[in-house]
Design a protein around this motif. Structure first.
Motif, PDB file in Angstrom:
ATOM      1  N   TYR A  97       0.822  -1.212   0.000  1.00 12.75           N
ATOM      2  CA  TYR A  97       0.000   0.000   0.000  1.00 12.75           C
ATOM      3  C   TYR A  97       0.862   1.270   0.000  1.00 12.75           C
ATOM      4  CZ  TYR A  97      -4.213  -2.706   1.296  1.00 12.75           C
ATOM      5  OH  TYR A  97      -5.280  -3.575   1.324  1.00 12.75           O
ATOM      6  N   ARG A 153      -4.249   8.492   6.003  1.00 10.43           N
ATOM      7  CA  ARG A 153      -3.753   7.549   4.995  1.00 10.43           C
ATOM      8  C   ARG A 153      -3.618   6.154   5.616  1.00 10.43           C
ATOM      9  NH1 ARG A 153      -3.507   4.690   0.731  1.00 10.43           N
ATOM     10  NH2 ARG A 153      -1.477   4.320  -0.228  1.00 10.43           N
ATOM     11  N   VAL A 209      -5.609   2.549   4.775  1.00  8.22           N
ATOM     12  CA  VAL A 209      -4.912   1.286   4.515  1.00  8.22           C
ATOM     13  C   VAL A 209      -5.463   0.165   5.398  1.00  8.22           C
ATOM     14  CG1 VAL A 209      -2.703   0.077   4.773  1.00  8.22           C
ATOM     15  CG2 VAL A 209      -2.776   2.331   3.690  1.00  8.22           C
TER      16      VAL A 209
END
Length: 454
Positions: free
Chosen positions: A141, A154, A158
Motif C-alpha cells: 500500500y 492515509r 490502509v
C-alpha cells in the motif's frame, strides 16, 4: 569520411564497428548522435553547450537497441526544451536522480525492512515469518511513499481496507489489520528515533478498527472425551516441557501465556501456591490484576519434575532455543494438540472452558469459586469485589478434587464420588454466602472467631 545521418532504426544497421569509435548524426535532430564503438556497442549521445558554460558537454542517453531510435528522439526533445529555458539537461537529470535516491532511502519500504532486519536476533523464526507477511502487505500500500509524508488518515485508509479483506468464516474481522497497525507503528517509531519522521500516524489507528473476532475457541466439555484427551497427552514423546505444560493446563486451567511465563520465584511448592499477575489482568476491567492459584498435589509433583530440568533458570518452562523471553513458544501446546488430532476440537485455551463447564455441570461447584479460579473478577451479594485470597481454602479443595477427578477419568475409574463431595462443598459455600449477605461479612467473621476460641 562522411557518414549518412540516421533517420530510422533500419538505417542504424548500416553503421558497422571500426578500429576506432565514431559518431553518426541523427537527421533533423541536431546535437543527437549515435556513437559506434569497436566492440559493436552503439550508444545514443547528446552533445551540447550548457547555458552557463562555453565548454561542450555530453550526456549518454543509453545503449541501442535498449533505447530505440524513437525513444532517443523523445529524450532529445526533452533536452532541447530544457535548454530553451536556460536549464542544463545534465544538471536537471542529476537533480531528478538525487530526489529519487532520497525518496527511496526515506520511503516506508526502506525503514520497514531495515527495522525487520534488526529483529533477526531477538525473534523466533515463525514470528519473523508472520511479521514479514504483515510488512509485505503494508508495503504493497505505502511502501514507496516517503515515511515523513504518511498521515494518520492515509494509515486508516490502509488498515480499513485490510480489515475489509480479512474476515473470518462468519464474516467478522480478524485481528489482521490490528496486528498490521502494531508493526507499522513499530516502523514509524524506528524511523522517528533516527530523525526521519516526527510523528507516528499508525499509533491512533488501532482504536478506530473493529474489534477482532474469531468466535469461540474449540474445547472439549464432555467427561468421556476429556478422558481420551488426557490419555492422548500422555502418549507425547520428546521435550518434557511440552507434555508438562499440557498437564498443567489441564490441572490449573490458567491461560497459556501465564503458564509459559511461570517463574520459580512466584511458586511456593511447600504451601502449594502460585502467585502471579495475569497478563490479561493488566488493563482489563473484568480480569484480576493479582491472582493466587492453589496447586493440587499432582501439579506440585509435575513442578518438581520441571525443577530437575529448569530449576537453574528463572522460568519453569525455559527453552534454550527460544529467541524471545527464553520460554516455550505460545504455539507449542496448540501444535501438539493438533498433532494428536484435535484441530478444531480442542486448543490450549480450551482447557479453561473444559474446567468451567465440567466443574459446574458435573461436579456442581458454585460459579463464584470457578470464576475465581479462572482469574475473573467476582463480587459478593453486596457488590464488593473478592480479593485474591478470598475462599482460598475452598478453592484449594476444589483444585485438588479437580485434579483427582482428572486422574479418575484418565484411568477409567468411576467419578460418582466426586460429584457427591462437590455437592456437599457447594452447599456449604452457598450457606456461607447467604449468611454473609444477610448479616454482613464483619459479623460472620466475628461469630466464626468466637467459635474457634470456644
Amino acid at each position: 569520411m562522411e557518414r549518412k545521418a540516421i533517420s530510422s532504426d533500419r538505417s542504424i544497421s548500416s553503421h558497422k564497428p571500426e578500429d576506432k569509435k565514431y559518431f553518426v548524426a541523427v537527421k533533423n535532430h541536431p546535437k543527437l548522435f549515435l556513437m559506434v564503438r569497436p566492440t559493436e556497442t552503439k550508444s545514443w549521445m547528446y552533445r551540447y553547450y550548457p547555458p552557463s558554460n562555453s565548454k561542450q558537454s555530453i550526456i549518454s542517453i543509453g545503449i541501442y537497441p535498449s533505447i530505440s531510435y524513437a525513444r532517443a528522439c523523445e529524450v532529445w526533445r526533452e533536452y532541447e526544451d530544457l535548454l530553451s529555458k536556460g536549464i542544463d539537461p545534465k544538471f536537471h537529470r542529476e537533480e531528478i536522480k538525487k530526489r529519487f535516491i532520497s525518496r527511496t532511502k526515506n520511503s516506508f519500504n526502506h525503514f520497514a525492512w531495515e527495522y525487520f532486519d534488526s529483529l533477526d536476533k531477538t525473534q523466533k523464526s515463525n514470528t519473523l515469518i508472520r511479521k514479514k507477511g504483515r510488512l509485505e502487505l503494508i508495503c504493497s500500500y505505502i511502501g514507496n511513499e516517503p515515511i515523513s509524508e504518511i498521515s494518520s488518515p492515509r494509515m486508516l485508509e490502509v488498515f480499513l481496507d485490510i480489515q475489509a479483506k480479512t474476515l473470518n468464516k462468519d464474516g467478522k474481522p480478524t485481528d489482521k489489520a490490528e496486528r498490521c497497525a502494531g508493526i507499522a507503528s513499530d516502523v514509524f517509531v524506528y524511523a522517528g528515533a533516527r530523525g526521519f519522521c516526527s510523528s507516528n500516524p499508525a499509533a491512533l489507528i488501532k482504536s478506530q478498527l473493529a474489534k477482532s473476532s474469531y468466535g469461540h475457541r474449540p474445547a472439549i466439555t464432555k467427561p468421556k472425551e476429556l478422558a481420551k484427551l488426557l490419555r492422548d497427552i500422555e502418549t507425547i514423546e520428546g521435550d518434557p516441557n511440552t507434555i508438562n505444560s499440557l498437564r498443567l493446563l489441564a490441572l490449573l486451567f490458567v491461560r497459556n501465556g501465564d503458564l509459559r511465563r511461570m517463574r520459580w520465584a512466584d511458586l511456593d511448592l511447600q504451601a502449594g501456591r502460585w502467585q502471579l499477575k495475569p497478563l490479561k489482568g493488566q488493563g482489563k476491567v473484568n480480569m484480576v490484576k493479582d491472582m493466587v492459584v492453589p496447586l493440587p498435589l499432582q501439579a506440585v509433583a509435575i513442578l518438581h519434575e520441571q525443577k530437575k530440568i529448569n530449576g537453574h533458570t528463572e522460568y519453569v518452562f525455559f527453552s534454550q532455543t527460544a529467541k524471545k523471553h527464553q520460554i516455550i513458544s505460545d504455539a507449542t501446546a496448540n501444535k501438539r494438540l493438533k498433532d494428536l488430532g484435535y484441530k478444531d476440537i480442542h486448543c490450549a485455551h480450551g482447557f479453561r472452558a473444559t474446567a468451567k463447564t465440567i466443574l459446574q455441570e458435573q461436579l456442581k461447584y458454585p460459579l463464584v469459586l470457578v470464576e475465581m479460579a479462572l482469574g475473573h473478577t467476582t463480587k459478593d451479594p453486596n457488590g464488593t469485589a473478592y480479593g485474591r485470597f478470598e475462599y482460598i481454602d475452598d478453592r484449594a479443595n476444589m483444585m485438588q478434587k479437580w485434579a483427582d477427578y482428572l486422574d479418575a477419568l484418565q484411568e477409567g475409574r468411576d467419578t460418582a464420588e466426586f460429584r457427591a463431595d462437590a455437592q456437599s462443598q457447594a452447599d456449604s459455600t452457598a450457606q456461607l454466602q447467604a449468611l454473609i449477605s444477610q448479616l454482613g461479612e464483619d459479623k460472620v467473621l466475628e461469630f466464626l472467631s468466637s467459635k474457634v476460641s470456644d
